[in-house]
Design an enzyme around this catalytic site. Structure first.
Site, PDB file in Angstrom:
ATOM      1  N   SER A  28     -43.720  23.585  21.731  1.00 48.16           N
ATOM      2  CA  SER A  28     -44.290  24.762  21.145  1.00 48.16           C
ATOM      3  C   SER A  28     -44.377  23.831  19.503  1.00 48.16           C
ATOM      4  O   SER A  28     -45.470  24.299  18.774  1.00 48.16           O
ATOM      5  CB  SER A  28     -43.260  25.444  20.152  1.00 48.16           C
ATOM      6  OG  SER A  28     -41.779  24.798  20.134  1.00 48.16           O
ATOM      7  N   GLY A  82     -42.906  16.647  22.447  1.00 45.83           N
ATOM      8  CA  GLY A  82     -41.871  16.883  21.613  1.00 45.83           C
ATOM      9  C   GLY A  82     -40.899  16.841  23.063  1.00 45.83           C
ATOM     10  O   GLY A  82     -40.824  15.723  24.034  1.00 45.83           O
ATOM     11  N   ASP A  84     -36.012  17.193  24.527  1.00 42.70           N
ATOM     12  CA  ASP A  84     -35.444  18.257  24.559  1.00 42.70           C
ATOM     13  C   ASP A  84     -33.949  17.339  23.884  1.00 42.70           C
ATOM     14  O   ASP A  84     -33.198  17.764  22.755  1.00 42.70           O
ATOM     15  CB  ASP A  84     -34.694  18.043  25.649  1.00 42.70           C
ATOM     16  CG  ASP A  84     -35.726  18.890  26.591  1.00 42.70           C
ATOM     17  OD1 ASP A  84     -35.734  19.567  26.712  1.00 42.70           O
ATOM     18  OD2 ASP A  84     -36.273  17.831  27.836  1.00 42.70           O
ATOM     19  N   GLY A  96     -37.751  19.683  30.487  1.00 43.89           N
ATOM     20  CA  GLY A  96     -37.875  21.450  30.872  1.00 43.89           C
ATOM     21  C   GLY A  96     -38.873  21.227  31.217  1.00 43.89           C
ATOM     22  O   GLY A  96     -38.872  22.639  32.393  1.00 43.89           O
ATOM     23  N   GLU A 103     -46.497  12.448  31.496  1.00 43.13           N
ATOM     24  CA  GLU A 103     -46.373  12.818  29.972  1.00 43.13           C
ATOM     25  C   GLU A 103     -46.069  10.964  30.108  1.00 43.13           C
ATOM     26  O   GLU A 103     -46.463  10.204  28.718  1.00 43.13           O
ATOM     27  CB  GLU A 103     -44.719  13.203  29.556  1.00 43.13           C
ATOM     28  CG  GLU A 103     -45.188  14.934  29.543  1.00 43.13           C
ATOM     29  CD  GLU A 103     -43.774  15.858  29.025  1.00 43.13           C
ATOM     30  OE1 GLU A 103     -43.869  16.873  28.515  1.00 43.13           O
ATOM     31  OE2 GLU A 103     -43.196  14.960  29.796  1.00 43.13           O
TER      32      GLU A 103
HETATM   33  C1  5RP Z   1     -40.579  19.364  27.778  1.00 40.49           C
HETATM   34  C2  5RP Z   1     -40.892  18.788  26.808  1.00 40.49           C
HETATM   35  C3  5RP Z   1     -41.534  20.110  25.658  1.00 40.49           C
HETATM   36  O1  5RP Z   1     -41.705  18.479  25.212  1.00 40.49           O
HETATM   37  C4  5RP Z   1     -40.458  20.282  24.776  1.00 40.49           C
HETATM   38  O2  5RP Z   1     -39.142  21.018  25.384  1.00 40.49           O
HETATM   39  C5  5RP Z   1     -40.974  20.548  23.303  1.00 40.49           C
HETATM   40  O3  5RP Z   1     -40.339  21.128  22.593  1.00 40.49           O
HETATM   41  P1  5RP Z   1     -40.468  21.744  21.831  1.00 40.49           P
HETATM   42  O4  5RP Z   1     -40.764  23.483  22.465  1.00 40.49           O
HETATM   43  O5  5RP Z   1     -39.283  21.645  21.068  1.00 40.49           O
HETATM   44  O6  5RP Z   1     -41.887  20.935  21.156  1.00 40.49           O
HETATM   45  O7  5RP Z   1     -39.970  17.658  26.494  1.00 40.49           O
HETATM   46  O8  5RP Z   1     -39.659  18.645  28.824  1.00 40.49           O
END
Ligand code: 5RP
Length: 227
Positions: A28, A82, A84, A96, A103
């Site tokens: 997000s 982002g 976790d 997640g 990545e």
């Molecule tokens: C999944 C991640 C995402 O980048 C992370 O969960 C994103 O988080 P948010 O919605 O709080 O920006 O690393 O593995």
């Protein structure tokens, strides 16, 4: 109520220069950053994007931005993503999405890897709230599971199973995902070495890769560097 992820995205926007190639991960906060870029049409039209995420790729094209295919990206100026959780050295867990392999490729290809998000992700030391995720070659599933049972007997191993179909979640590289829940984390360099187990394609610990973290919370927005 303040949207901290939007505040972090506003600071991230300030670091982007016209003409750059910008890598974007998932989540997000990244979606917020893309909306802010879209509001500056002159900047947006000068940028090229690359992304590790299918969902984000859709957002990038919906905004009408220039998107380069992953196999063709030679250079990324800044990769924003982002996570976790991240610690004081900016070692991050990215669990997640299950797309940590792509990545990590982008984070390492970029001149600069910057974590963005709300302050709740920042901890002094990574803890066991999140699993370490392993992307595993299907043919090595039993080999990797046996290795984990022998070497980390207290860990709980959960294979990611699809909720949309019968069977395993299959990554974009055709592999399986194992969530490894630790009772206590090993030293991070030892944990990083799990990638040396035959059949492990990549894991979700980003050790010593991020150069900055932009976090926003009740104390304002901060740009952190590894301590
Ligand atoms: C999944 C991640 C995402 O980048 C992370 O969960 C994103 O988080 P948010 O919605 O709080 O920006 O690393 O593995």
């Amino acid at each position: 109520m303040t949207d901290y992820k939007m505040e972090a995205a506003k600071t991230a926007l300030q670091l982007i220069k016209p003409g750059q190639t910008i890598g974007v991960g998932a989540g997000s906060t990244i979606a917020n950053l893309l909306s802010l870029i879209a509001a500056d049409s002159k900047l947006a039209s000068s940028l090229t994007f690359a992304t590790s995420s299918f969902k984000t790729a859709n957002l990038v094209t919906d905004h009408g931005f220039r998107l380069q295919g992953n196999a063709h990206v030679k250079h990324i100026d800044i990769y924003f993503d982002g996570c976790d959780q991240f610690d004081a050295q900016l070692n991050a867990l990215k669990c997640g999405g299950g797309i940590h392999t792509s990545e990590k490729v982008m984070a390492l290809l970029a001149d600069e890897f910057i974590l963005i998000g709300d302050a709740a992700k920042s901890v002094e030391k990574l803890d066991t709230t999140y699993p370490l995720v392993l992307e595993v070659l299907p043919t090595a599933l039993n080999l990797v599971t046996k290795w984990l049972d022998k070497n980390i007997p207290t860990a709980k191993i959960v294979m990611r199973i699809s909720t949309q179909k019968d069977g395993a979640v299959i990554t974009e590289h055709g592999n399986y995902l194992l969530d490894v829940y630790f009772v206590e984390f090993m030293p991070l360099d030892k944990m990083n070495n799990i990638k040396m187990v035959t059949g492990v394609v990549e894991h979700s610990l980003f050790l010593g890769i991020a150069g900055k973290a932009i976090i926003a919370g009740p104390d304002g927005t901060k740009i952190l560097t590894p301590r």
